[in-house]
Design an enzyme around this catalytic site. Structure first.
Site, PDB file in Angstrom:
ATOM      1  N   ASP A   1      -7.827  -5.551   0.026  1.00  0.00           N
ATOM      2  CA  ASP A   1      -8.339  -6.241  -1.159  1.00  0.00           C
ATOM      3  C   ASP A   1      -7.997  -7.724  -1.169  1.00  0.00           C
ATOM      4  O   ASP A   1      -8.690  -8.522  -1.803  1.00  0.00           O
ATOM      5  CB  ASP A   1      -7.813  -5.577  -2.436  1.00  0.00           C
ATOM      6  CG  ASP A   1      -8.542  -4.276  -2.708  1.00  0.00           C
ATOM      7  OD1 ASP A   1      -9.723  -4.184  -2.354  1.00  0.00           O
ATOM      8  OD2 ASP A   1      -7.932  -3.350  -3.259  1.00  0.00           O
TER       9      ASP A   1
ATOM     10  N   HIS B   1       0.848  -1.185   0.000  1.00  0.00           N
ATOM     11  CA  HIS B   1       0.000   0.000   0.000  1.00  0.00           C
ATOM     12  C   HIS B   1       0.885   1.236   0.000  1.00  0.00           C
ATOM     13  O   HIS B   1       1.932   1.246   0.643  1.00  0.00           O
ATOM     14  CB  HIS B   1      -0.930   0.020   1.226  1.00  0.00           C
ATOM     15  CG  HIS B   1      -2.066   0.967   1.067  1.00  0.00           C
ATOM     16  ND1 HIS B   1      -1.962   2.295   1.368  1.00  0.00           N
ATOM     17  CD2 HIS B   1      -3.322   0.767   0.583  1.00  0.00           C
ATOM     18  CE1 HIS B   1      -3.114   2.876   1.090  1.00  0.00           C
ATOM     19  NE2 HIS B   1      -3.949   1.977   0.598  1.00  0.00           N
TER      20      HIS B   1
END
Ligand code: CMC
Length: 428
Positions: A367, A309
């Site tokens: 996700d 991320h």
């Protein structure tokens, strides 16, 4: 914002310029570089906006090092445990949690905007039968501006609010329609007595010949996914919505731009890409260790989808919550031994213990787990990113509404470092 200044000096010329330093409630202070060019003749250079605040915002705060995510000051852990998705929508839009009366009124308003103009449904017929639901969603949301132009005066606060209600309420209907169209099944109309999530599941899975009874565990799991995805400050799709609407574009067109940005596998498309990757790993006969080696190889473009991320360098707090939901769901379904889910657990374990992933601080992100949950719930793969878009719609709208009353609002217009040919004459 409190105001201090910092002085920036140019070592080559000795020129100096004083820049305002803005300090927010939390997080790193920001230099205001607006006078840098005038003072020193320079622009700043920051591809990918790694170090640039594009606006000030009072909606969401992320501390990537500490793994903190707050919506309007409330920790995501508390919201996921205690609130409903529509309460979170209200919080993001209006800045405070609703009281009981406000909650009921908001739920009533949203449930009364769920139907779409019948003309929108005819609009789908132009798509090929096997169109990806994201392709249908991105274009249909843009097309809503052709159906609801009675409320498109963006300078009118009531018009802005009605557009917000319409987008939040109609998104599940359009999302479910896009799926039904791709199956060749009749559209299912919303049933306003149902909650937001139940209504969506019913519109996706019911058929006129047979009703659909939503599984309460699935409903709560999906509700938590919606809460966790509702906003994430200035990510690519939200920044896209802000940039698109900075020109005065209408909210439906601007949200369509956000959906387009979300679709990419580095952003919201990752939940679909996670399952595609796991399926490929399962069917290719190549070992997991070889895939991990490929992910580390600088000359190979392969990446582990669902890992890493831009902002979270400790652990994605959403992933911590959703990991638990994922494990509980797999246990309840007795699905933990299914090959795909077993593989996901092995991959998670290897990556968490591998030096490369530890050094680069690449943890499983939201996700990774949402992809597994949606697969376990039997949601079709091509709907995964659509579900992300539904959940994020309120975040996009909250940012749009905040921006529309921001006294600093100007059209977004980044500069560039030109590296092309120098000026030259057309050949004689
Ligand atoms: N697998 C292997 N290596 C990776 C990965 C990965 N998933 N992600 C980053 N790296 C490496 C990358 O190669 C680079 O190495 P080096 O420093 O040697 O060049 C380093 O880590 C930093 O990567 P980056 O691309 O500069 O980082 P970024 O902040 O620009 O990208 C990211 C963040 C999320 C796009 C990226 O980690 C990625 O592509 N992950 C996979 C896609 C994914 O899961 N996306 C969902 C993000 S969470 C939901 C959302 O926000 O939408």
């Amino acid at each position: 914002m409190s105001e201090k200044t910092v002085t920036v000096s140019d070592d080559t010329t000795g020129n100096k310029v004083q820049l305002a330093l803005h300090e927010g409630t939390h997080g790193a202070p920001c230099f205001d570089i607006g006078s840098l060019h005038e003072g020193l003749g320079y622009f700043t250079y920051d591809p990918g906006y790694v170090c640039t605040a594009s606006c000030s915002s009072a909606i969401t705060y992320i501390d990537g090092d500490e793994g903190i995510l707050l919506y309007r000051g409330y920790p995501i852990e508390q919201l996921a445990e205690k609130s409903s998705y529509l309460e979170v929508c209200y919080l993001l839009l209006y800045g405070e949690l609703p009281d009981q009366r406000q909650k009921e009124e908001f739920e009533y308003i949203i449930s009364n905007h769920t139907m779409v103009n019948e003309g929108v449904r005819r609009f789908y017929e132009g798509f090929r039968y096997d169109a990806h639901p994201m392709a249908i969603l991105v274009s249909t949301i843009g097309a809503l501006s052709a159906f609801y132009h009675d409320s498109l005066d963006i300078t009118n606060p009531r018009h802005r609010e009605i557009s917000a209600f319409r987008l939040i309420a109609k998104m599940p209907t359009i999302a479910a329609d896009s799926y039904k169209y791709s199956l060749g099944q009749p559209f299912i109309y919303p049933l306003n007595a149902l909650g937001y999530v139940e209504n969506f599941l019913r519109m996706m899975f019911a058929v006129p010949a047979e009703g659909y009874q939503p599984n309460p565990t699935f409903v709560r799991a999906l509700e938590i996914i919606f809460i966790l995805h509702a906003d994430h400050e200035q990510n690519a799709s939200t920044s896209t919505v802000r940039l698109a609407s900075s020109s005065g574009a209408n909210p439906f067109a601007s949200i369509a731009a956000g959906i387009a940005s979300l679709w990419g596998p580095a952003h919201g498309g990752a939940n679909e890409a996670v399952i595609q990757m796991l399926e490929e790993m399962l069917n290719s006969g190549v070992s997991l260790e070889d895939y991990i080696a490929r992910a580390k190889d600088k000359d190979d473009s392969f990446r582990l989808m669902g890992f890493g991320h831009r902002v979270y360098k400790n652990y994605d707090p959403r992933a911590k919550i959703i990991r638990q939901v994922c494990n509980d769901l797999l246990d309840e379904l007795g699905a933990e031994n299914q090959p795909l889910f077993e593989l996901a657990r092995r991959l998670e374990q290897i990556a968490l213990e591998d030096d490369y992933f530890i050094e680069k601080r690449l943890y499983p992100n939201v996700d990774f787990y949402s992809g597994i949950i949606l697969r376990a719930m039997g949601i079709p793969l091509n709907m995964f990113t659509v579900i992300f878009a539904m959940a994020r719609t309120v975040g996009w709208i909250a940012h749009w509404m905040e921006m529309m009353v921001d006294p600093e609002l100007r059209i977004g217009r980044p500069r560039q470092l030109y590296t092309g040919k120098g000026q030259r004459d057309y050949p004689e």
